[in-house]
Motif scaffolding. Structure first.
Motif, mmCIF file in Angstrom:
data_model
loop_
_atom_site.group_PDB
_atom_site.id
_atom_site.type_symbol
_atom_site.label_atom_id
_atom_site.label_comp_id
_atom_site.label_asym_id
_atom_site.label_seq_id
_atom_site.Cartn_x
_atom_site.Cartn_y
_atom_site.Cartn_z
ATOM 1 N N VAL A 236 0.857 -1.181 0.000
ATOM 2 C CA VAL A 236 0.000 0.000 0.000
ATOM 3 C C VAL A 236 0.894 1.233 0.000
ATOM 4 N N LEU A 237 0.767 2.050 -1.041
ATOM 5 C CA LEU A 237 1.546 3.288 -1.122
ATOM 6 C C LEU A 237 0.674 4.439 -0.640
ATOM 7 N N GLU A 238 1.140 5.130 0.390
ATOM 8 C CA GLU A 238 0.376 6.239 0.971
ATOM 9 C C GLU A 238 1.254 7.488 0.958
ATOM 10 N N GLN A 239 0.734 8.591 0.426
ATOM 11 C CA GLN A 239 1.570 9.804 0.346
ATOM 12 C C GLN A 239 1.846 10.414 1.713
ATOM 13 N N GLY A 240 0.944 10.236 2.671
ATOM 14 C CA GLY A 240 1.114 10.864 3.980
ATOM 15 C C GLY A 240 1.877 9.992 4.955
ATOM 16 N N PRO A 241 2.054 10.502 6.191
ATOM 17 C CA PRO A 241 2.815 9.768 7.207
ATOM 18 C C PRO A 241 1.990 8.664 7.861
ATOM 19 N N TYR A 242 2.672 7.770 8.557
ATOM 20 C CA TYR A 242 2.020 6.689 9.307
ATOM 21 C C TYR A 242 1.976 7.111 10.770
ATOM 22 N N LEU A 243 0.921 7.830 11.142
ATOM 23 C CA LEU A 243 0.756 8.284 12.515
ATOM 24 C C LEU A 243 -0.069 7.256 13.277
ATOM 25 N N ARG A 244 0.139 7.198 14.600
ATOM 26 C CA ARG A 244 -0.660 6.316 15.449
ATOM 27 C C ARG A 244 -1.477 7.177 16.404
ATOM 28 N N ALA A 245 -2.364 6.536 17.155
ATOM 29 C CA ALA A 245 -3.242 7.274 18.088
ATOM 30 C C ALA A 245 -2.430 8.199 18.996
ATOM 31 N N LYS A 246 -1.265 7.731 19.437
ATOM 32 C CA LYS A 246 -0.460 8.548 20.355
ATOM 33 C C LYS A 246 0.071 9.824 19.700
ATOM 34 N N ASP A 247 0.089 9.875 18.379
ATOM 35 C CA ASP A 247 0.601 11.054 17.675
ATOM 36 C C ASP A 247 -0.456 12.145 17.498
ATOM 37 N N PHE A 248 -1.738 11.796 17.720
ATOM 38 C CA PHE A 248 -2.794 12.783 17.466
ATOM 39 C C PHE A 248 -2.920 13.729 18.650
#
Lengths: 542, 161
Positions: A39-51
């Motif tokens: 899966v190619l995603e242009q944005g970052p891979y953030l997790r719940a702790k990053d929000f």
């Protein structure tokens, strides 16, 4: 198990472009079905702790969305105008996509939405068409989406809903003051308000904890994983198969095809700017209703009839706000807790096509309220404004409309001839003007919104004016689904008419846009398409 | 999760000592405009909330491309000031009434709209960006922040129970 990493030279079964509401579904379905997926995603891979609850970063500095400074778009009303740089589209740019930052209203389309042309006839100046599929064909996938992701609601409470094979997996969220007021006003007027179905957990579900009502849903990522995004609910399942790699910060510039016309790889930029080519047996394009047609146009693919990018539909919703005697405190908990669909159906007696749903909400976090929410007939700064805002922020409730938008061929996504993005690629050019009936539907709904606010006891009511949409988070219709390869881009299974191993699964395949709130329909279509893709692949028919 | 709560940030917040973008004279002028937009009264205003530190950091960073709007906007505003209050030399030196009168003449300009937005973001935005000191915005709005609220959330849903 640590997630698998493929090499670009590995011939994987599928490359999925975009890890959002649709891409997350397809990734989970295809990887659990045994296929090897990147899966190619242009944005970052953030997790719940990053929000965060940081309104400055999230709402004013594009922390989770396409950044206008790096990804500008141009805009014009009609094809004979020269487009000017003006941001008018917004989409979430991170793993999980729009399912991370959406309000989480989770509405099914109504059965009639799939056959409005047959029911209502042609609409002059628009190209209203039936879908090639029916509500009944999609229904099992609506249920599947609700149960896999985790949706709270009360089955049977909306008298205008289509038939359902299953209730919601979770009971509705607790009603807020804005919902109580909405229900009170609506019932006085003889309407049928019901508990909002939302992709938020009212109770713990499948290892995720319930919502704690912090109040920062709309445009924000959930810090509790209680919003049922693909990031929270599906992508972990996909990665756990050991067959799905989520490759974030990968900005796709082209889908490549061989001499046989079949796609065979995807070119993208790494964060360093280096260009990489990932090989694949097939591609599933899930990049949203704007980036999907842009990428097809940049790749010169799937467009033998020239319709890629046309029939763009946006979100013509309007907010009406009311000041109440006591504290509503609408900044707490989820956005909307009550909805009504009494005006959803297009009623020829009104004299125009269209309709809408309404929900209860104040709709503004604090800085946005201070900047844009106060009544326009009063001061907007200074001592008197400041004295008012303390009362207004906590005592304001509102009603938001979700209105039909007719598909018109000249409303489109195209490539700007001059403007470029930060990667040197042609920027998106949007051409968009609402059909006159869209504006009539907006006004009709706005009058109903004002009536409901008055009936619920508002001391003062204020609204924005009805005008053509110039900014939208709902991006739909630009790779239309249809049976006729001359008049549509994908077939009834979201497969490109032109390219047999290219599938287009996101808001772009919508033939009509219902009454907005498209995420559930996009995800149901994704489940249905993935089901079919897996069967085709197993039979060697891709 | 805790990082999301303002209280945590406020405890860690240290007043800045030095501007990153403004010279002190310009900062005083901009701060005076911000204070007219959100004046201090029984509740803190823009000055007390440290809005100028937010604006300074914004122009040094994300809104670097908006410096020209400030430069030319301030220059025009000084001309207006001299017209409206002859003999005056600075915006910060004006009485609050005079300052408001001068700002009324530019309130429909791109410059004023930007300073207003920056002032609001500095006042109501997350404290980590330099403004919203001592959670003045929360006091003004009567807003609590928490990761955990329980229903009823306000008067009407309590009444309904």
């Amino acid at each position: 198990m640590s997630p698998i990493r493929y090499r670009p030279s590995d011939l994987v079964d599928f490359v999925i472009i975009g890890a959002g509401a649709a891409g997350g579904v397809v990734a989970k379905e295809l990887s659990t079905a045994g296929f090897r997926v990147v899966v190619l995603e242009q944005g970052p891979y953030l997790r719940a702790k990053d929000f965060t609850h940081d309104e400055v970063d999230v709402l004013f500095r594009a922390a989770l969305i396409n950044d206008p400074k790096k990804q500008p778009n141009s805009f014009r009303r009609t094809p004979d105008e020269t487009a000017k740089r003006q941001q008018c589209i917004e989409y979430a740019r991170l793993v999980g996509g729009g399912s991370v930052h959406f309000t989480a209203n989770y509405w099914r389309f109504h059965p009639e939405d799939f056959r409005e042309r047959s029911v209502l006839g042609a609409v002059s100046g628009a190209d209203l068409q039936d879908w090639p599929i029916t509500y009944d064909e999609l229904e099992p996938y609506y249920s599947k989406a609700e149960w896999e992701l985790g949706v709270s609601g009360l089955a049977g409470s909306n008298p205008f809903d289509g038939p359902r094979s299953k209730p919601y997996p979770l009971p509705p969220m607790p009603v807020k003051g804005s919902g109580v007021l909405f229900e009170r006003g609506a019932k006085k007027l003889g309407l049928h308000p019901f508990p909002a179905p939302v992709a938020v957990l009212s109770q713990p579900y499948r290892g995720r904890s319930a919502c704690t009502h912090c109040g920062w849903c709309e445009a924000f990522g959930c810090e509790m994983n209680a919003k049922s995004s693909t990031l929270a609910a599906l992508i972990p399942v996909a990665e756990a198969t050991g067959r799905c790699e989520i490759r974030s910060q990968s900005y796709v510039r082209e889908i490549e095809a061989g001499h046989d016309g079949h796609v065979n790889g995807v070119l993208y930029f790494e964060p360093s700017g280096r260009e990489v080519r990932q090989r694949a047996k097939a591609v599933v394009l899930c990049a949203n209703g704007v980036e999907t047609p842009r990428l097809l146009l940049m790749s010169n693919l799937a467009n033998s009839n020239g319709l890629v990018g046309n029939y763009l539909m946006l979100d013509p919703g309007l907010i009406a706000l009311g000041l109440f005697e006591h504290a509503v405190n609408d900044y707490k908990s989820i956005v909307a807790t009550r909805v009504l669909h009494d005006f959803y159906r297009s009623d020829p007696k009104r004299g125009f096509y269209g309709g809408g749903g309404l929900d209860s909400r104040m709709d503004f976090p604090p800085a946005s309220f201070a900047a844009y929410g106060m009544p326009k007939d009063g001061p907007q700064w200074g001592a008197a404004w400041k004295q008012g805002i303390g009362e207004y922020f906590t005592h304001t409730s509102g009603v938001l409309s979700h209105v039909s938008c007719l598909p018109m061929e000249q409303n489109s996504v195209s490539l700007d001839p001059d403007l470029k993005d930060a990667w040197g690629l042609p920027a998106t050019r949007i051409t968009f003007r609402n059909h006159a009936d869209d504006l009539k539907a907006m006004q009709f709904l706005l009058d109903r919104q004002i009536e409901i606010l008055h009936a619920s006891g508002a001391k003062k009511v204020w609204t924005d004016p009805v005008e053509d949409v110039s900014y939208s988070r709902h991006l739909m219709g630009t790779c239309r689904m249809g049976n006729d390869p001359q008049r549509s881009v994908v077939d009834r299974w979201n497969r490109s008419h032109d390219v047999r191993n290219l599938f287009i699964v996101d808001g772009s395949s919508l033939v009509t846009c219902g009454r907005q709130q498209p995420t559930e329909t996009i995800q149901a279509l994704a489940y249905r398409a993935a089901d079919n893709i897996a069967q085709l692949a197993r039979r060697g028919e891709i | 999760m805790a990082a999301a709560c303002w209280a945590e940030v406020l405890r860690a917040q240290k007043p800045s000592r030095r501007f990153e973008y403004f010279d002190p004279g310009t900062a005083a002028e901009v701060e005076a405009i911000a204070e007219s937009i959100i004046p201090g009264d029984s509740m803190p205003g823009a000055r007390e909330a440290g809005v100028i530190w937010f604006i300074d950091r914004a122009l040094a960073g994300y809104d670097e491309d908006k410096r020209a709007i400030y430069r030319s906007g301030l220059a025009s505003l000084q001309v207006k000031r001299a017209e409206v209050v002859p003999g005056s030399t600075t915006i910060v030196g004006l009485s609050p009434e005079h300052r408001t009168a001068v700002l009324k003449t530019v309130e429909d300009t791109e410059f004023f709209r930007l300073v207003r937005l920056h002032t609001i973001l500095g006042f109501f935005g997350h404290p980590k960006h330099g403004g919203n000191r001592d959670a003045g915005a929360l006091k003004l709005l009567g807003m609590e922040t928490s990761m955990h609220f329980q229903p009823p959330f306000g008067y009407y849903d309590r009444e309904e129970k």
